[in-house]
Design an enzyme around this catalytic site. Structure first.
Site, PDB file in Angstrom:
ATOM      1  N   PRO A  69       0.804  -1.231   0.000  1.00 48.88           N
ATOM      2  CA  PRO A  69       0.000   0.000   0.000  1.00 48.88           C
ATOM      3  C   PRO A  69       0.835   1.278   0.000  1.00 48.88           C
ATOM      4  CG  PRO A  69      -0.976  -1.618   1.466  1.00 48.88           C
ATOM      5  CD  PRO A  69       0.331  -2.191   1.005  1.00 48.88           C
ATOM      6  N   LYS A 175       3.534   9.847  -9.798  1.00 42.56           N
ATOM      7  CA  LYS A 175       2.346   9.015  -9.551  1.00 42.56           C
ATOM      8  C   LYS A 175       1.384   9.721  -8.585  1.00 42.56           C
ATOM      9  CE  LYS A 175      -0.446   5.563  -9.132  1.00 42.56           C
ATOM     10  NZ  LYS A 175      -1.321   5.130 -10.208  1.00 42.56           N
TER      11      LYS A 175
HETATM   12  P1  NDP Z   1      -4.411  -3.905  -1.877  1.00 40.40           P
HETATM   13  O1  NDP Z   1      -4.922  -3.198  -0.688  1.00 40.40           O
HETATM   14  O2  NDP Z   1      -5.352  -4.626  -2.765  1.00 40.40           O
HETATM   15  O3  NDP Z   1      -3.285  -4.967  -1.440  1.00 40.40           O
HETATM   16  C1  NDP Z   1      -2.254  -4.603  -0.590  1.00 40.40           C
HETATM   17  C2  NDP Z   1      -1.226  -5.710  -0.549  1.00 40.40           C
HETATM   18  O4  NDP Z   1      -0.174  -5.337   0.339  1.00 40.40           O
HETATM   19  C3  NDP Z   1      -1.783  -7.025  -0.021  1.00 40.40           C
HETATM   20  O5  NDP Z   1      -1.075  -8.065  -0.650  1.00 40.40           O
HETATM   21  C4  NDP Z   1      -1.435  -6.948   1.472  1.00 40.40           C
HETATM   22  O6  NDP Z   1      -1.308  -8.215   2.064  1.00 40.40           O
HETATM   23  C5  NDP Z   1      -0.085  -6.297   1.405  1.00 40.40           C
HETATM   24  N1  NDP Z   1       0.277  -5.581   2.632  1.00 40.40           N
HETATM   25  C6  NDP Z   1      -0.385  -4.553   3.217  1.00 40.40           C
HETATM   26  N2  NDP Z   1       0.301  -4.079   4.271  1.00 40.40           N
HETATM   27  C7  NDP Z   1       1.419  -4.849   4.361  1.00 40.40           C
HETATM   28  C8  NDP Z   1       2.534  -4.868   5.241  1.00 40.40           C
HETATM   29  N3  NDP Z   1       2.639  -3.973   6.239  1.00 40.40           N
HETATM   30  N4  NDP Z   1       3.494  -5.806   5.042  1.00 40.40           N
HETATM   31  C9  NDP Z   1       3.402  -6.699   4.036  1.00 40.40           C
HETATM   32  N5  NDP Z   1       2.377  -6.739   3.164  1.00 40.40           N
HETATM   33  C10 NDP Z   1       1.401  -5.807   3.322  1.00 40.40           C
HETATM   34  O7  NDP Z   1      -3.567  -2.820  -2.703  1.00 40.40           O
HETATM   35  P2  NDP Z   1      -3.356  -2.720  -4.272  1.00 40.40           P
HETATM   36  O8  NDP Z   1      -2.823  -3.988  -4.802  1.00 40.40           O
HETATM   37  O9  NDP Z   1      -4.561  -2.125  -4.905  1.00 40.40           O
HETATM   38  O10 NDP Z   1      -2.234  -1.576  -4.322  1.00 40.40           O
HETATM   39  C11 NDP Z   1      -0.853  -1.838  -4.115  1.00 40.40           C
HETATM   40  C12 NDP Z   1      -0.100  -0.570  -4.508  1.00 40.40           C
HETATM   41  O11 NDP Z   1      -0.357  -0.290  -5.900  1.00 40.40           O
HETATM   42  C13 NDP Z   1      -0.567   0.679  -3.742  1.00 40.40           C
HETATM   43  O12 NDP Z   1       0.507   1.533  -3.496  1.00 40.40           O
HETATM   44  C14 NDP Z   1      -1.576   1.324  -4.699  1.00 40.40           C
HETATM   45  O13 NDP Z   1      -1.707   2.720  -4.453  1.00 40.40           O
HETATM   46  C15 NDP Z   1      -0.926   1.001  -6.040  1.00 40.40           C
HETATM   47  N6  NDP Z   1      -1.844   0.987  -7.201  1.00 40.40           N
HETATM   48  C16 NDP Z   1      -3.034   0.302  -7.173  1.00 40.40           C
HETATM   49  C17 NDP Z   1      -3.868   0.316  -8.270  1.00 40.40           C
HETATM   50  C18 NDP Z   1      -5.177  -0.401  -8.309  1.00 40.40           C
HETATM   51  O14 NDP Z   1      -5.927  -0.217  -9.282  1.00 40.40           O
HETATM   52  N7  NDP Z   1      -5.526  -1.238  -7.314  1.00 40.40           N
HETATM   53  C19 NDP Z   1      -3.517   1.091  -9.489  1.00 40.40           C
HETATM   54  C20 NDP Z   1      -2.203   1.679  -9.437  1.00 40.40           C
HETATM   55  C21 NDP Z   1      -1.418   1.651  -8.327  1.00 40.40           C
HETATM   56  P3  NDP Z   1      -2.587  -9.014   2.656  1.00 40.40           P
HETATM   57  O15 NDP Z   1      -3.107  -9.829   1.530  1.00 40.40           O
HETATM   58  O16 NDP Z   1      -2.013  -9.800   3.764  1.00 40.40           O
HETATM   59  O17 NDP Z   1      -3.566  -7.960   3.148  1.00 40.40           O
END
Ligand code: NDP
Length: 300
Positions: A69, A175
């Protein structure tokens, strides 16, 4: 030439990115904090190895991709369990951070890793879950050009466009600015459509005209027709993450002492909407607040 890659963070966007890497034939190991998300992933089905600890995922990797995140999560992951992950990185490894993060934290991380002979570039992505599934993401990269060239064959697995934006942190800065613009387009289009509706213009008619006129944006051309007017509001990109991005853009502009009232407004609006609507809602659901206050729904 297959490259040994570790992918950490199989969230909404990370999972389809990792799937492309697996299908491209790279030697891929994946890790996710919630293990089942990795074991059940398309990447695993396409042949990626699943590691139960992040440190185990990166031991043999030439390139490590993080997609979490925010930058604080990347820093925490590197430091957790007495820096187990950091210690497992071999000198010469390149960490490619696809998180939409913040430049200051990334520069700190890069500095710590450089002392161990580990490289770092910021490489956030744009294009949404649909772009990730199609393998057409835009990747905006900050850091040394030669490091980007090392990462390029890996990034090409899920990218339609890769742009070297500048030095470390440049990708994250751009971004954040892009997403602050998204927030403003989303919110202002909602306000505009509500005003037009109350003046007697149906939302689909208003969008038809706006999208052939100078007020159009990705929000008016895609998000409103596909997600708001249909009432579908699919959950692909959490509002919490957009609020984080707009906050980063506002902080950057404040730190540079530039006049930036609309960037500050974008951050305040998204923070407020996030507080009101909660952690799990999609970013487009911010429109529901505008609708609620106006007492109307923008449906076709
Ligand atoms: P999600 O909330 O869907 O997923 C977050 C991921 O990070 C999960 O795999 C979660 O694991 C993991 N996670 C969260 N906190 C921790 C931590 N402290 N340590 C280890 N793992 C952690 O986010 P997105 O996939 O949507 O987004 C990821 C990044 O990409 C962000 O920065 C977002 O802003 C960016 N982004 C997203 C887009 C989108 O359309 N979704 C588009 C463009 C950029 P767990 O499964 O255990 O919760």
């Amino acid at each position: 030439m297959p490259i040994s890659v570790a992918f950490l963070g199989l969230g909404a966007i990370g999972a389809p990115m990792a799937a492309h890497l697996a299908r491209a034939g790279h030697s891929l190991t994946i890790w996710n904090r919630t293990l089942s998300r990795a074991t059940d992933s398309t990447a695993a089905a396409a042949g990626a190895r699943v590691a139960t600890a992040a440190a185990d995922a990166v031991r043999e990797a030439e390139i490590v991709i993080t997609c979490l995140p925010e930058s604080a999560d990347v820093a925490e992951l590197l430091a957790t369990a007495d820096h187990a992950l950091t210690k497992a990185l071999r000198p010469g490894t390149l960490l490619v951070d696809c998180t939409s993060g913040d430049p200051d934290t990334s520069r700190r991380i890069a500095c710590e890793l450089a002392a161990l002979g580990v490289g770092f570039i910021d490489a956030p992505v744009s294009g949404g879950v649909a772009g990730a599934e199609a393998g057409t993401l835009t990747v905006m990269v900050g850091g040394p050009a030669d490091a980007l060239e090392r990462a390029r064959p890996v990034l090409e697995s899920f990218a339609g466009k890769i742009v070297h934006c500048g030095e470390l942190g440049a990708g994250h800065a751009l971004k954040a600015v892009n997403n602050a613009l998204l927030a403003l387009h989303l919110w202002s289009t909602a306000e505009g459509l509500v005003a037009a509706m109350k003046a007697g213009v149906a939302p689909h008619v208003a969008l038809d005209v706006i999208n052939a006129s100078s007020g159009r944006s990705n929000a008016s051309m895609n998000l409103f027709p596909e997600r708001v007017l249909t009432g579908a509001f699919p959950r692909t990109f959490r509002l919490a993450l957009l609020a984080k991005d707009a906050g980063i853009a506002a902080s950057l502009a404040r730190a540079q002492k530039s006049a930036s009232p609309t960037l500050q407004l974008a951050a305040d609006l998204m923070r407020m909407a996030h507080l009101e609507l909660g952690d799990e809602v999609d970013h487009v659901e911010a429109v529901k607040l505008v609708e609620r206050w106006a007492g109307v729904e923008l449906r076709s």
